[in-house]
Design a protein around this motif. Sequence first.
Motif, PDB file in Angstrom:
ATOM      1  N   ASN A 200       5.489 -12.615  -6.402  1.00  0.00           N
ATOM      2  CA  ASN A 200       5.607 -11.453  -5.520  1.00  0.00           C
ATOM      3  C   ASN A 200       4.776 -10.256  -5.963  1.00  0.00           C
ATOM      4  O   ASN A 200       4.769  -9.228  -5.269  1.00  0.00           O
ATOM      5  N   TYR A 201       4.077 -10.391  -7.080  1.00  0.00           N
ATOM      6  CA  TYR A 201       3.339  -9.245  -7.624  1.00  0.00           C
ATOM      7  C   TYR A 201       2.339  -8.683  -6.609  1.00  0.00           C
ATOM      8  O   TYR A 201       2.349  -7.480  -6.295  1.00  0.00           O
ATOM      9  N   ILE A 202       1.475  -9.510  -6.093  1.00  0.00           N
ATOM     10  CA  ILE A 202       0.468  -9.037  -5.127  1.00  0.00           C
ATOM     11  C   ILE A 202       1.094  -8.755  -3.759  1.00  0.00           C
ATOM     12  O   ILE A 202       0.843  -7.681  -3.175  1.00  0.00           O
ATOM     13  N   PRO A 203       1.912  -9.658  -3.195  1.00  0.00           N
ATOM     14  CA  PRO A 203       2.474  -9.392  -1.870  1.00  0.00           C
ATOM     15  C   PRO A 203       3.286  -8.097  -1.780  1.00  0.00           C
ATOM     16  O   PRO A 203       3.226  -7.399  -0.769  1.00  0.00           O
ATOM     17  N   ALA A 204       4.053  -7.775  -2.826  1.00  0.00           N
ATOM     18  CA  ALA A 204       4.867  -6.555  -2.786  1.00  0.00           C
ATOM     19  C   ALA A 204       3.986  -5.312  -2.709  1.00  0.00           C
ATOM     20  O   ALA A 204       4.258  -4.376  -1.941  1.00  0.00           O
ATOM     21  N   ARG A 205       2.916  -5.292  -3.482  1.00  0.00           N
ATOM     22  CA  ARG A 205       2.004  -4.148  -3.468  1.00  0.00           C
ATOM     23  C   ARG A 205       1.212  -4.098  -2.160  1.00  0.00           C
ATOM     24  O   ARG A 205       0.941  -3.010  -1.626  1.00  0.00           O
ATOM     25  N   LEU A 206       0.860  -5.268  -1.653  1.00  0.00           N
ATOM     26  CA  LEU A 206       0.186  -5.332  -0.359  1.00  0.00           C
ATOM     27  C   LEU A 206       1.105  -4.824   0.747  1.00  0.00           C
ATOM     28  O   LEU A 206       0.670  -4.092   1.646  1.00  0.00           O
ATOM     29  N   THR A 207       2.382  -5.177   0.671  1.00  0.00           N
ATOM     30  CA  THR A 207       3.352  -4.716   1.667  1.00  0.00           C
ATOM     31  C   THR A 207       3.479  -3.201   1.642  1.00  0.00           C
ATOM     32  O   THR A 207       3.494  -2.545   2.696  1.00  0.00           O
ATOM     33  N   GLY A 208       3.571  -2.623   0.446  1.00  0.00           N
ATOM     34  CA  GLY A 208       3.644  -1.170   0.338  1.00  0.00           C
ATOM     35  C   GLY A 208       2.425  -0.495   0.942  1.00  0.00           C
ATOM     36  O   GLY A 208       2.542   0.506   1.659  1.00  0.00           O
ATOM     37  N   LEU A 209       1.245  -1.059   0.674  1.00  0.00           N
ATOM     38  CA  LEU A 209       0.004  -0.505   1.232  1.00  0.00           C
ATOM     39  C   LEU A 209      -0.001  -0.606   2.753  1.00  0.00           C
ATOM     40  O   LEU A 209      -0.330   0.368   3.454  1.00  0.00           O
ATOM     41  N   LEU A 210       0.347  -1.765   3.282  1.00  0.00           N
ATOM     42  CA  LEU A 210       0.367  -1.955   4.734  1.00  0.00           C
ATOM     43  C   LEU A 210       1.383  -1.035   5.393  1.00  0.00           C
ATOM     44  O   LEU A 210       1.136  -0.482   6.475  1.00  0.00           O
ATOM     45  N   MET A 211       2.538  -0.861   4.766  1.00  0.00           N
ATOM     46  CA  MET A 211       3.536   0.061   5.302  1.00  0.00           C
ATOM     47  C   MET A 211       2.980   1.477   5.386  1.00  0.00           C
ATOM     48  O   MET A 211       3.173   2.178   6.387  1.00  0.00           O
ATOM     49  N   ALA A 212       2.289   1.878   4.339  1.00  0.00           N
ATOM     50  CA  ALA A 212       1.688   3.222   4.351  1.00  0.00           C
ATOM     51  C   ALA A 212       0.690   3.356   5.490  1.00  0.00           C
ATOM     52  O   ALA A 212       0.624   4.396   6.163  1.00  0.00           O
ATOM     53  N   LEU A 213      -0.065   2.298   5.740  1.00  0.00           N
ATOM     54  CA  LEU A 213      -1.099   2.337   6.778  1.00  0.00           C
ATOM     55  C   LEU A 213      -0.523   2.285   8.190  1.00  0.00           C
ATOM     56  O   LEU A 213      -1.260   2.499   9.164  1.00  0.00           O
ATOM     57  N   VAL A 289       9.138  -0.418  11.250  1.00  0.00           N
ATOM     58  CA  VAL A 289       8.156  -0.445  10.158  1.00  0.00           C
ATOM     59  C   VAL A 289       7.852  -1.888   9.773  1.00  0.00           C
ATOM     60  O   VAL A 289       6.696  -2.262   9.527  1.00  0.00           O
ATOM     61  N   MET A 290       8.896  -2.726   9.737  1.00  0.00           N
ATOM     62  CA  MET A 290       8.729  -4.141   9.396  1.00  0.00           C
ATOM     63  C   MET A 290       7.764  -4.829  10.358  1.00  0.00           C
ATOM     64  O   MET A 290       6.813  -5.498   9.939  1.00  0.00           O
ATOM     65  N   TYR A 291       7.980  -4.661  11.657  1.00  0.00           N
ATOM     66  CA  TYR A 291       7.116  -5.309  12.644  1.00  0.00           C
ATOM     67  C   TYR A 291       5.692  -4.753  12.591  1.00  0.00           C
ATOM     68  O   TYR A 291       4.716  -5.509  12.697  1.00  0.00           O
ATOM     69  N   LYS A 292       5.556  -3.458  12.430  1.00  0.00           N
ATOM     70  CA  LYS A 292       4.224  -2.853  12.341  1.00  0.00           C
ATOM     71  C   LYS A 292       3.460  -3.396  11.138  1.00  0.00           C
ATOM     72  O   LYS A 292       2.256  -3.646  11.207  1.00  0.00           O
ATOM     73  N   THR A 293       4.186  -3.575  10.031  1.00  0.00           N
ATOM     74  CA  THR A 293       3.567  -4.110   8.811  1.00  0.00           C
ATOM     75  C   THR A 293       3.090  -5.535   9.032  1.00  0.00           C
ATOM     76  O   THR A 293       1.970  -5.901   8.629  1.00  0.00           O
ATOM     77  N   GLU A 294       3.915  -6.352   9.669  1.00  0.00           N
ATOM     78  CA  GLU A 294       3.532  -7.733   9.963  1.00  0.00           C
ATOM     79  C   GLU A 294       2.318  -7.781  10.891  1.00  0.00           C
ATOM     80  O   GLU A 294       1.364  -8.539  10.658  1.00  0.00           O
ATOM     81  N   PHE A 297      -0.830  -6.840   9.042  1.00  0.00           N
ATOM     82  CA  PHE A 297      -1.305  -7.956   8.219  1.00  0.00           C
ATOM     83  C   PHE A 297      -2.089  -8.940   9.069  1.00  0.00           C
ATOM     84  O   PHE A 297      -3.178  -9.392   8.674  1.00  0.00           O
ATOM     85  N   LEU A 298      -1.562  -9.297  10.232  1.00  0.00           N
ATOM     86  CA  LEU A 298      -2.220 -10.259  11.116  1.00  0.00           C
ATOM     87  C   LEU A 298      -3.554  -9.720  11.634  1.00  0.00           C
ATOM     88  O   LEU A 298      -4.519 -10.476  11.772  1.00  0.00           O
ATOM     89  N   ILE A 299      -3.603  -8.431  11.899  1.00  0.00           N
ATOM     90  CA  ILE A 299      -4.871  -7.820  12.358  1.00  0.00           C
ATOM     91  C   ILE A 299      -5.926  -7.921  11.267  1.00  0.00           C
ATOM     92  O   ILE A 299      -7.072  -8.320  11.522  1.00  0.00           O
TER      93      ILE A 299
END
Length: 308
Positions: A200-213, A289-294, A297-299
Motif C-alpha cells: 500500500n506504500y505507493i497506492p496510499a500516497r497516490l490516493t492522497g495526491l489524487l484526492m488533493a487534485l 471525494v471517493m468517486y472523484k478520486t476513482e 485515476f481512470l482519466i
Amino acid sequence: MILIFIAVAIDWIVGDPYFLPHPIRLMGSIIAFEERFFKKYFSTKTGLEFAGLLIVLINISLAIFPMYFIFSFLGPRTKNVLTVIIYYYCISARMLHYEAMEVKKALDISLEAGRERVKYIVGRDTENLNENGVVRATVETVAENTSDGIIAPLFYMVIFGPLGGLTYKFVNTMDSMIAYKNERYIHIGRAAAIVDDIFNYIPARLTGLLMALTNIYPKKIVETLKDIKKFARHHSSPNAGYPESAVASILGVQLGGGQFYKGLWVEKPKIGYEKNFLTRECIFSTIKVMYKTEILFLIFYFVISIIF
C-alpha cells in the motif's frame, strides 16, 4: 484498459450484492483455517512469526498460480470475460458507498442505530460513540478504503493485470483479519502487516495526491497537499494517514484521536484542522471525494495509455 473500465462500470451499477458469492469470503475462510491450523503446531513467538510468513507466502501463491494455470487454457474471449469478473470483484466503490450511507440513514433514525450500523465497517468499539464519533469513524473508513478498496487494486491491475488485483486483495484481506497488535495476532500477523504496508506504500500516497487534485481551485490543491505532508505521518499506519489527511483537509474537519478497541484505549494523534463540524453530511461529502478520486485515476490511466 477497456476491461478495467467495464469492470468499474459494473461495480458502479451492481455493487456487491450479498447474495452473490465473493472471492473475498473464500479468502477469509482460507485465512481463518490457516490461523487455526498453524496454531496447532506453533506456539512460541518465533514459531508464530514463521507461521505468519508461511501464511503470506501460501496465500500469495494461491492468488497467482491457480489462476495463471486457468488462464493458460482459455481462449481470448473467455479470458477477457474472466478478467472483467476478477476486476469487478477487486474494486468496491459501490459497496463502500452503500455501507457508509447505511450508517447515515441509521443516524437519521437514532444514535443507537448509527452505533449498531457502523460496526459493519469499523474495528473500534462503537457502543459509547456519540454522533460525532460515529460520523468520524465512517468518514475515516471511506477515506482509507478509497485507497485499500479502489485505488490500490486498480493500481495493481493496471500494472500486473487480474493476477495483480487478486494478489493485492489477498494481501489486504490478510491484513484486515490477522494483522492486529493484540495478544492473539501480534506474532502470527506480523508478516501480513509488513507485506500489506509494502503493497500500500505507493497506492496510499497516490490516493492522497489524487484526492488533493479533486479540488477545483489550485490554492485549495496546494493547501491539501501541505496538510497531507503535515498530518499523514501522524497516523499509526504508515499509509492510512495519506487519504485520511487529504479528506480532513478537503472537508475542513479533524479526524483521528484515541479510540477503544476490544475494551482497550488506543491513543492516536488528531489529523487536520477543525474548521468545520463533523456532521452527517460529511459522510456523503467523503463518498463524493471517493468517486472523484476513482474517476481521476481512470482519466490519468486513459491519458497515459493513449500517449504510450
